[in-house]
Design an enzyme around this catalytic site. Structure first.
Site, PDB file in Angstrom:
ATOM      1  N   TYR A  15       0.813  -1.219   0.000  1.00 13.93           N
ATOM      2  CA  TYR A  15       0.000   0.000   0.000  1.00 13.93           C
ATOM      3  C   TYR A  15       0.848   1.272   0.000  1.00 13.93           C
ATOM      4  CZ  TYR A  15       1.452  -0.495   4.787  1.00 13.93           C
ATOM      5  OH  TYR A  15       2.234  -0.664   5.901  1.00 13.93           O
ATOM      6  N   GLY A  16       2.180   1.138   0.040  1.00 14.73           N
ATOM      7  CA  GLY A  16       3.047   2.307   0.189  1.00 14.73           C
ATOM      8  C   GLY A  16       4.082   2.422  -0.901  1.00 14.73           C
ATOM      9  N   THR A  17       5.346   2.503  -0.505  1.00 15.15           N
ATOM     10  CA  THR A  17       6.436   2.773  -1.448  1.00 15.15           C
ATOM     11  C   THR A  17       6.740   1.603  -2.376  1.00 15.15           C
ATOM     12  OG1 THR A  17       8.211   2.059   0.045  1.00 15.15           O
ATOM     13  CG2 THR A  17       7.490   4.373   0.200  1.00 15.15           C
ATOM     14  N   LEU A  18       6.135   0.423  -2.140  1.00  9.57           N
ATOM     15  CA  LEU A  18       6.373  -0.736  -3.006  1.00  9.57           C
ATOM     16  C   LEU A  18       5.373  -0.822  -4.167  1.00  9.57           C
ATOM     17  CD1 LEU A  18       7.182  -3.337  -0.210  1.00  9.57           C
ATOM     18  CD2 LEU A  18       8.786  -2.475  -1.925  1.00  9.57           C
ATOM     19  N   GLU A  90      10.954  -4.643   5.561  1.00  6.16           N
ATOM     20  CA  GLU A  90       9.955  -4.030   6.443  1.00  6.16           C
ATOM     21  C   GLU A  90      10.339  -4.139   7.919  1.00  6.16           C
ATOM     22  OE1 GLU A  90       7.958  -2.185   5.089  1.00  6.16           O
ATOM     23  OE2 GLU A  90       7.212  -2.989   3.210  1.00  6.16           O
TER      24      GLU A  90
END
Length: 164
Positions: A15-18, A90
Site C-alpha cells: 500500500y506504500g512505497t512498493l 519491512e
C-alpha cells in the site's frame, strides 16, 4: 502460514512505497530479492489508519481496524525468497509485523494455470505489513486511503540511499 499459495508463492498486499510508480517498486522486480508478480489492485475491507511519519516520511498502516479509511493497494504473488526479502525490508518484527488482511478486489490481472481468477468485488485474504509498534501520537495523524510519495500531503519520502 501460507495464504492462497500456488506452488511456493504467497500473496502480499502493498500500500506504500512498493506500489507501482512509487520509489521502492523496483525492489519487487529485482531478481536478487526473489520473484514477484503483480496480480491486481484491491482495498481493505476494514478501515485502517494509513499515516505518513518519521523524519523519513514513511507510510505506515497502523494495526487499528475500524479507524481511518479503506486502504487502496496492490496484490503481488511472491516466492519464499521475496517474502524473506520483504520481511527484512519491512524490519519484521520490530517496525512492522506481517499479518493477514481481508481485501476487496478492484481489478485482477493475475493469470496462472490452476490459479483462481478473482473478479472485482471478490473478497480474498493476503498478508500485509502493519505495525503495532507505533508512537502514541501516530493514531492522531492525518490518515490516507491511498499513498503516493508525490501526493499533495507535501511529505517527501526520503529513500534509504538518502538517509544519514
Amino acid at each position: 502460514m501460507r495464504l492462497w499459495s500456488s506452488g511456493l508463492m504467497t500473496r502480499v498486499f502493498v500500500y506504500g512505497t512498493l506500489k507501482k510508480g512509487q520509489p521502492n517498486n523496483y525492489r519487487m522486480f529485482d531478481s536478487n530479492n526473489g520473484k514477484a508478480e503483480y496480480l491486481g489492485s484491491a482495498f481493505t475491507i476494514q478501515k485502517y489508519p494509513l499515516v505518513i511519519t518519521t523524519e523519513y516520511n514513511i507510510p505506515f498502516l497502523l494495526d487499528i481496524p475500524g479507524q481511518g479509511h479503506r486502504v487502496h493497494g496492490e496484490i503481488y504473488k511472491v516466492d519464499d525468497q521475496m517474502l524473506k526479502f520483504l520481511d527484512d525490508f519491512e524490519s519484521v518484527p520490530t517496525m512492522y509485523q506481517r499479518t493477514v488482511v481481508q481485501l476487496e478486489v478492484k481489478e485482477w490481472v493475475g493469470k496462472m494455470e490452476g490459479e483462481e481468477m478473482l473478479s472485482p468485488g471478490s473478497i480474498t485474504e493476503v498478508f500485509v505489513y502493519t505495525t503495532t509498534t507505533y508512537k502514541p501520537d501516530w493514531p492522531s495523524l492525518p490518515c490516507y486511503e491511498s499513498y503516493d510519495a508525490e501526493g499533495d500531503h507535501g511529505l517527501k519520502y526520503k529513500r534509504r540511499e538518502e538517509r544519514d
